[in-house]
Design an enzyme around this catalytic site. Sequence first.
Site, PDB file in Angstrom:
ATOM      1  N   HIS A 161      43.240  73.306  19.316  1.00 43.47           N
ATOM      2  CA  HIS A 161      43.815  74.126  20.377  1.00 43.47           C
ATOM      3  C   HIS A 161      45.347  74.178  20.326  1.00 43.47           C
ATOM      4  O   HIS A 161      45.972  74.880  21.138  1.00 43.47           O
ATOM      5  CB  HIS A 161      43.374  73.604  21.753  1.00 43.47           C
ATOM      6  CG  HIS A 161      41.886  73.554  21.922  1.00 43.47           C
ATOM      7  ND1 HIS A 161      41.150  72.449  21.585  1.00 43.47           N
ATOM      8  CD2 HIS A 161      41.006  74.484  22.362  1.00 43.47           C
ATOM      9  CE1 HIS A 161      39.863  72.684  21.833  1.00 43.47           C
ATOM     10  NE2 HIS A 161      39.745  73.910  22.299  1.00 43.47           N
ATOM     11  N   CYS A 215      38.536  77.945  18.710  1.00 41.89           N
ATOM     12  CA  CYS A 215      38.661  76.534  18.328  1.00 41.89           C
ATOM     13  C   CYS A 215      37.583  76.094  17.331  1.00 41.89           C
ATOM     14  O   CYS A 215      37.865  75.351  16.388  1.00 41.89           O
ATOM     15  CB  CYS A 215      38.655  75.636  19.562  1.00 41.89           C
ATOM     16  SG  CYS A 215      37.278  75.916  20.699  1.00 41.89           S
ATOM     17  N   ASP A 232      42.940  68.235  17.112  1.00 41.71           N
ATOM     18  CA  ASP A 232      42.685  69.235  18.148  1.00 41.71           C
ATOM     19  C   ASP A 232      43.071  70.633  17.658  1.00 41.71           C
ATOM     20  O   ASP A 232      44.247  70.909  17.398  1.00 41.71           O
ATOM     21  CB  ASP A 232      43.498  68.888  19.395  1.00 41.71           C
ATOM     22  CG  ASP A 232      43.021  69.638  20.630  1.00 41.71           C
ATOM     23  OD1 ASP A 232      42.456  70.727  20.466  1.00 41.71           O
ATOM     24  OD2 ASP A 232      43.221  69.132  21.752  1.00 41.71           O
TER      25      ASP A 232
END
Length: 589
Positions: A548, A422, A546
Amino acid sequence: MSPRLKISSYVIERLSKIDTTESTGCLYGLMYDGTLLVVGFSLESFETETEKNSYSQLLLNFPAEIELCGVVKFGETLTTDSTTKEILQDVDITDNPLIIIINREKDMKAHFIVHDKFEETKYEVFSPEELWKQFLHVRLNTVLPLRCEATIAGVKNSLQNKRKKIASGQVSFHIDSTQVYLFGVASDVGLTGTSTEATVGELVDSMSPEQPSKKKKYNINNAEILPVSLILKVTKDILSDKLVKTAVKMMTTQRKPAFYISMPLRIDTLAMIHRNTKLLDLYIVLVEAACRSLRLMESVLIEQLGQEGIGDGGGLRLPETFHYLPPEIGHFITRLIPKGKSEDCMQKERRTLHEQLGLPLHRPVFRRGNAFIDKSGGYLVNPHEAMPIQASKSDVTVALVRGRYAYHHYMQDNFNDDGWGCAYRSMQTIFSWFRYQGYTDVEVPTHKEIQQCLVKIGDKQSTFIGSKQWIGSTEVMFCLETLLGVQSRIIFANTGTELQSYAPELVHHFQTHGSPIMIGGGVLAHTILGIEYNSITNETRYLILDPHYTGAEDITTVINKGWCGWKSSDFWNKTAHYNLCLPQTRPAI
């Protein structure tokens, strides 16, 4: 009767920031439905003969259909000196040239010249949303061969002949992905593949029926561009061919051998047109766009031929076309740059362009990395702009990332980094921002290249390369400094609750630097794209991207599932320790 007048809000905002009391500039606009729409301006210097004609040269960098339409004067009195009169004589888009006067208090008044007299006129402010809703761009592409003597006269004659050939009807135009062809000459245009009453907007809408016009979001980052190809006629006149051969034979017997240029000229040019423009009327617009591009080509080639060591054509660089869409300007600017010419060599040219267009000198706008792209290699660009506009509240400051970036997340590029990559992805997003803003030409690094960088500077052992070890904000800072020369500021927050106290500093960062922020805490890393801060209640929300996410490059999924969206301060673990990497920009053009 003078036309109705509308002025783009982009123009009004830029004019309000010009800090001068005595200056003259040129106004540029286009006509549609009895209305003059002012879309741009330039500030002029008339100290030398070359600068005196700079506005006519600058106009070649604008999309076709945008023409000189008047003068803007900073001062208290409405007068027409010799400079103003000379500019107004070149206005042919309307019989009533426009003069705008801006006084010290930034009050703006518009006047049309009607029968040699000034007539003050009211104007309507044209919003960005309406501009991108009502107008679209046609992008014409083709490749034309250039074969001529390696002299200034040779280049001029060759490109002039090409312009004559295009203007005389020896070309046709094909609208890509359709059966629509335009052919003939300006006075007698033919059309196949659709109705002669069809408009450009109707054609564009029919090409994307799954997204009706009324559902589209209109802004500068969703500019509609219709691709068109130019097709040369191949029919030959036998007699003309014989005459050409005879001329060549006579030349070779009477003249010494000369150096020749032989290169492909890639024509890539734009026109800005109203959606209600009929397709039949598009022909003459495309002819002008092609001719405008050839004039730009001519100026770039001649400038090179005039340089020392290139007089015989040796070292002549092929011109490359770059289109720019600066958010402050609101219209395209096209630059032709000799292939391989370094950015440092063009700094003076870029500075001049910044000064002409009234742009700040502290950040790049016209480097190669700033160029407009309508494809991103499969990555989503600026996904946050697809979100609903946030409702404004009193005492609330909203500060967002400025410019473009690419969304990098888990599992992209056929690389499995699910569960450990990440922070790498967040760094790639930040890196892409520096590329798109023109601060660097360096490619976005892969995970392995990031690891190699950290090993090279001594931060990690050699076994780190090829591993699945995490990195954090400190490693991101090291890589940005090593690979880009970018300094970063690190903020340490002992708890998620303490993080909220740094909201004013994040606001300041986005307002001054505008780059994305990487935040790491525990085993997770995210990218912060903006902040909403209430200075009275200290209520704070963060615009989070994000890394992820593991799905396809689908904007609807990304937004609807919250992978890009506003999060309250509760999003952060109240007891976790967080580090933030705030990449800093530096003045550059």
